[in-house]
Design a protein around this motif. Structure first.
Motif, PDB file in Angstrom:
ATOM      1  N   ALA A  80     -18.877 -44.989 -12.242  1.00 40.17           N
ATOM      2  CA  ALA A  80     -19.122 -45.771 -13.470  1.00 40.17           C
ATOM      3  C   ALA A  80     -20.139 -46.879 -13.224  1.00 40.17           C
ATOM      4  CB  ALA A  80     -17.805 -46.367 -13.988  1.00 40.17           C
ATOM      5  N   VAL A  81     -20.265 -47.337 -11.969  1.00 45.59           N
ATOM      6  CA  VAL A  81     -21.299 -48.321 -11.633  1.00 45.59           C
ATOM      7  C   VAL A  81     -22.350 -47.706 -10.699  1.00 45.59           C
ATOM      8  CG1 VAL A  81     -19.971 -50.415 -12.117  1.00 45.59           C
ATOM      9  CG2 VAL A  81     -19.763 -49.327  -9.874  1.00 45.59           C
ATOM     10  N   LYS A  82     -22.492 -46.365 -10.840  1.00 48.21           N
ATOM     11  CA  LYS A  82     -23.599 -45.642 -10.197  1.00 48.21           C
ATOM     12  C   LYS A  82     -23.550 -45.640  -8.669  1.00 48.21           C
ATOM     13  CE  LYS A  82     -26.143 -45.189 -14.212  1.00 48.21           C
ATOM     14  NZ  LYS A  82     -24.938 -45.240 -15.063  1.00 48.21           N
ATOM     15  N   PHE A  83     -22.351 -45.686  -8.114  1.00 47.48           N
ATOM     16  CA  PHE A  83     -22.214 -45.379  -6.692  1.00 47.48           C
ATOM     17  C   PHE A  83     -21.911 -43.892  -6.559  1.00 47.48           C
ATOM     18  CE2 PHE A  83     -20.710 -49.936  -6.233  1.00 47.48           C
ATOM     19  CZ  PHE A  83     -21.779 -50.353  -5.463  1.00 47.48           C
ATOM     20  N   ASP A  84     -22.618 -43.226  -5.652  1.00 38.76           N
ATOM     21  CA  ASP A  84     -22.308 -41.841  -5.336  1.00 38.76           C
ATOM     22  C   ASP A  84     -21.230 -41.851  -4.242  1.00 38.76           C
ATOM     23  OD1 ASP A  84     -22.219 -39.359  -4.036  1.00 38.76           O
ATOM     24  OD2 ASP A  84     -24.331 -38.933  -4.479  1.00 38.76           O
ATOM     25  N   PRO A  85     -20.021 -41.345  -4.545  1.00 40.01           N
ATOM     26  CA  PRO A  85     -18.922 -41.466  -3.582  1.00 40.01           C
ATOM     27  C   PRO A  85     -19.208 -40.812  -2.226  1.00 40.01           C
ATOM     28  CG  PRO A  85     -18.092 -40.762  -5.724  1.00 40.01           C
ATOM     29  CD  PRO A  85     -19.594 -40.721  -5.796  1.00 40.01           C
ATOM     30  N   GLU A  86     -20.081 -39.816  -2.180  1.00 37.78           N
ATOM     31  CA  GLU A  86     -20.383 -39.176  -0.896  1.00 37.78           C
ATOM     32  C   GLU A  86     -21.524 -39.859  -0.146  1.00 37.78           C
ATOM     33  OE1 GLU A  86     -18.468 -36.856   0.551  1.00 37.78           O
ATOM     34  OE2 GLU A  86     -17.194 -37.021  -1.223  1.00 37.78           O
ATOM     35  N   GLN A  87     -22.477 -40.421  -0.902  1.00 39.54           N
ATOM     36  CA  GLN A  87     -23.673 -41.008  -0.285  1.00 39.54           C
ATOM     37  C   GLN A  87     -23.573 -42.503  -0.038  1.00 39.54           C
ATOM     38  OE1 GLN A  87     -26.481 -39.999   1.122  1.00 39.54           O
ATOM     39  NE2 GLN A  87     -25.480 -38.014   0.957  1.00 39.54           N
ATOM     40  N   ASP A  88     -23.024 -43.213  -1.016  1.00 39.82           N
ATOM     41  CA  ASP A  88     -23.092 -44.688  -0.996  1.00 39.82           C
ATOM     42  C   ASP A  88     -21.836 -45.331  -0.440  1.00 39.82           C
ATOM     43  OD1 ASP A  88     -25.519 -44.419  -2.357  1.00 39.82           O
ATOM     44  OD2 ASP A  88     -24.549 -44.524  -4.328  1.00 39.82           O
ATOM     45  N   VAL A  89     -20.799 -44.532  -0.185  1.00 46.48           N
ATOM     46  CA  VAL A  89     -19.492 -45.109   0.108  1.00 46.48           C
ATOM     47  C   VAL A  89     -18.862 -44.412   1.311  1.00 46.48           C
ATOM     48  CG1 VAL A  89     -17.301 -45.824  -0.938  1.00 46.48           C
ATOM     49  CG2 VAL A  89     -19.236 -45.299  -2.421  1.00 46.48           C
ATOM     50  N   PHE A  90     -18.148 -45.188   2.112  1.00 45.80           N
ATOM     51  CA  PHE A  90     -17.293 -44.644   3.177  1.00 45.80           C
ATOM     52  C   PHE A  90     -15.852 -44.961   2.782  1.00 45.80           C
ATOM     53  CE2 PHE A  90     -15.005 -44.855   7.194  1.00 45.80           C
ATOM     54  CZ  PHE A  90     -15.460 -43.730   7.855  1.00 45.80           C
ATOM     55  N   ILE A  91     -15.022 -43.941   2.676  1.00 50.97           N
ATOM     56  CA  ILE A  91     -13.664 -44.107   2.141  1.00 50.97           C
ATOM     57  C   ILE A  91     -12.637 -43.858   3.233  1.00 50.97           C
ATOM     58  CG2 ILE A  91     -11.997 -43.234   0.442  1.00 50.97           C
ATOM     59  CD1 ILE A  91     -14.382 -42.537  -1.369  1.00 50.97           C
ATOM     60  N   THR A  92     -11.728 -44.817   3.415  1.00 54.88           N
ATOM     61  CA  THR A  92     -10.682 -44.651   4.416  1.00 54.88           C
ATOM     62  C   THR A  92      -9.378 -45.262   3.896  1.00 54.88           C
ATOM     63  OG1 THR A  92     -10.175 -44.913   6.782  1.00 54.88           O
ATOM     64  CG2 THR A  92     -11.325 -46.741   5.722  1.00 54.88           C
ATOM     65  N   ASN A  93      -8.379 -45.338   4.736  1.00 53.88           N
ATOM     66  CA  ASN A  93      -7.055 -45.829   4.340  1.00 53.88           C
ATOM     67  C   ASN A  93      -6.541 -46.849   5.348  1.00 53.88           C
ATOM     68  OD1 ASN A  93      -6.210 -44.551   1.885  1.00 53.88           O
ATOM     69  ND2 ASN A  93      -5.993 -42.610   2.974  1.00 53.88           N
ATOM     70  N   SER A  94      -5.405 -47.453   5.013  1.00 56.20           N
ATOM     71  CA  SER A  94      -4.745 -48.414   5.911  1.00 56.20           C
ATOM     72  C   SER A  94      -3.821 -47.707   6.887  1.00 56.20           C
ATOM     73  CB  SER A  94      -3.906 -49.404   5.107  1.00 56.20           C
ATOM     74  OG  SER A  94      -4.686 -50.032   4.134  1.00 56.20           O
ATOM     75  N   VAL A  95      -3.373 -46.519   6.492  1.00 57.06           N
ATOM     76  CA  VAL A  95      -2.403 -45.733   7.250  1.00 57.06           C
ATOM     77  C   VAL A  95      -2.929 -44.301   7.256  1.00 57.06           C
ATOM     78  CG1 VAL A  95      -0.094 -44.725   6.893  1.00 57.06           C
ATOM     79  CG2 VAL A  95      -0.377 -47.210   6.871  1.00 57.06           C
ATOM     80  N   PHE A  96      -2.856 -43.626   8.396  1.00 53.79           N
ATOM     81  CA  PHE A  96      -3.589 -42.371   8.540  1.00 53.79           C
ATOM     82  C   PHE A  96      -2.727 -41.116   8.508  1.00 53.79           C
ATOM     83  CE2 PHE A  96      -6.057 -45.832  10.366  1.00 53.79           C
ATOM     84  CZ  PHE A  96      -7.162 -45.773   9.529  1.00 53.79           C
TER      85      PHE A  96
END
Ligand code: URA
Ligand code: URA
Length: 210
Positions: A80-96
């Motif tokens: 919605a704010v033009k971030f590409d989730p695969e290109q512009d972002v690194f996604i992780t968690n607190s617990v794996f």
């Protein structure tokens, strides 16, 4: 074994090396409920990081964070704010790993000692990826990174300067799925404000470098 890997801290020289070790974890506190170690998706060179809570059943199945319903909403919020989730972002968690189910739920929230066990890994991921802006979705991520004990309702929407990075706590997408109204002041409306603030900060800090 894993718990002692971070003594002394900062021992890994690359994300690949860290991920290789993490994938072999076998004595961690949630290894009996989550069959897969679920670590990250997106771009390790991204300047924006999202830290969530813990994998759920779909994440456990696919071995990637935020790939179920919450993840779809997270991607929509970013897009919605033009971030590409695969290109512009690194996604992780607190617990794996996925916590066990409880009270009819597929999985419960991680407990404080579980968050504490995985925290050094989160810290090492942050250090190696070195984003400029970090979005924390929900109270567990705020507890992990910031040792924050206040609820997300109290702390969301305000920048925290931490380790030379700008950190923004927002509501967790699963909370938005449970509270779908979008009237002024609702969780969705507030999240929309927060993600716009993230975009603005990102543009200030990173935009000119691209
Ligand atoms: N919720 C999270 O916080 N993380 C996931 O990976 C999936 C759902
Ligand atoms: N928050 C919302 O409520 N909607 C969006 O599209 C993005 C963020």
């Amino acid at each position: 074994m894993c718990a002692t890997l971070f003594d002394p801290p900062n021992r890994f020289t690359s994300l690949e090396q860290l991920l290789e070790v993490m994938m072999k974890m076998n004595d961690d506190p949630l290894s009996s409920s989550g069959s897969n170690v679920v670590i990250c998706r997106g771009n390790p060179l991204a300047k924006l990081m999202v830290v969530g809570e813990a994998p759920g059943p779909e994440e456990n199945r696919q071995g990637k964070p935020f790939v179920g319903r919450s993840g779809q909403l997270l991607d929509q919020i970013l897009q919605a704010v033009k971030f590409d989730p695969e290109q512009d972002v690194f996604i992780t968690n607190s617990v794996f790993r996925m916590p066990p189910g409880e009270g009819g739920q597929a999985f419960r929230k991680p407990l404080a000692d579980e968050i504490a066990f995985y925290r050094p890994y989160v810290m090492e991921i942050v250090r190696l990826v070195d984003p400029k802006v970090i979005v924390l979705t929900g109270g567990v991520a705020a507890a992990s990174l910031l040792h924050e004990k206040l609820g997300i309702t109290k702390i969301r929407g305000r920048w925290v300067e931490w380790q030379n990075k700008w950190v923004m706590p927002i509501f967790h997408p699963s909370y938005l799925l449970r509270n779908p109204v979008r009237t002024p002041g609702s969780p969705k409306a507030l999240t929309w404000q927060d993600i716009q603030a993230v975009r603005q900060k990102y543009d200030e800090l990173v935009g000119s470098e691209q």
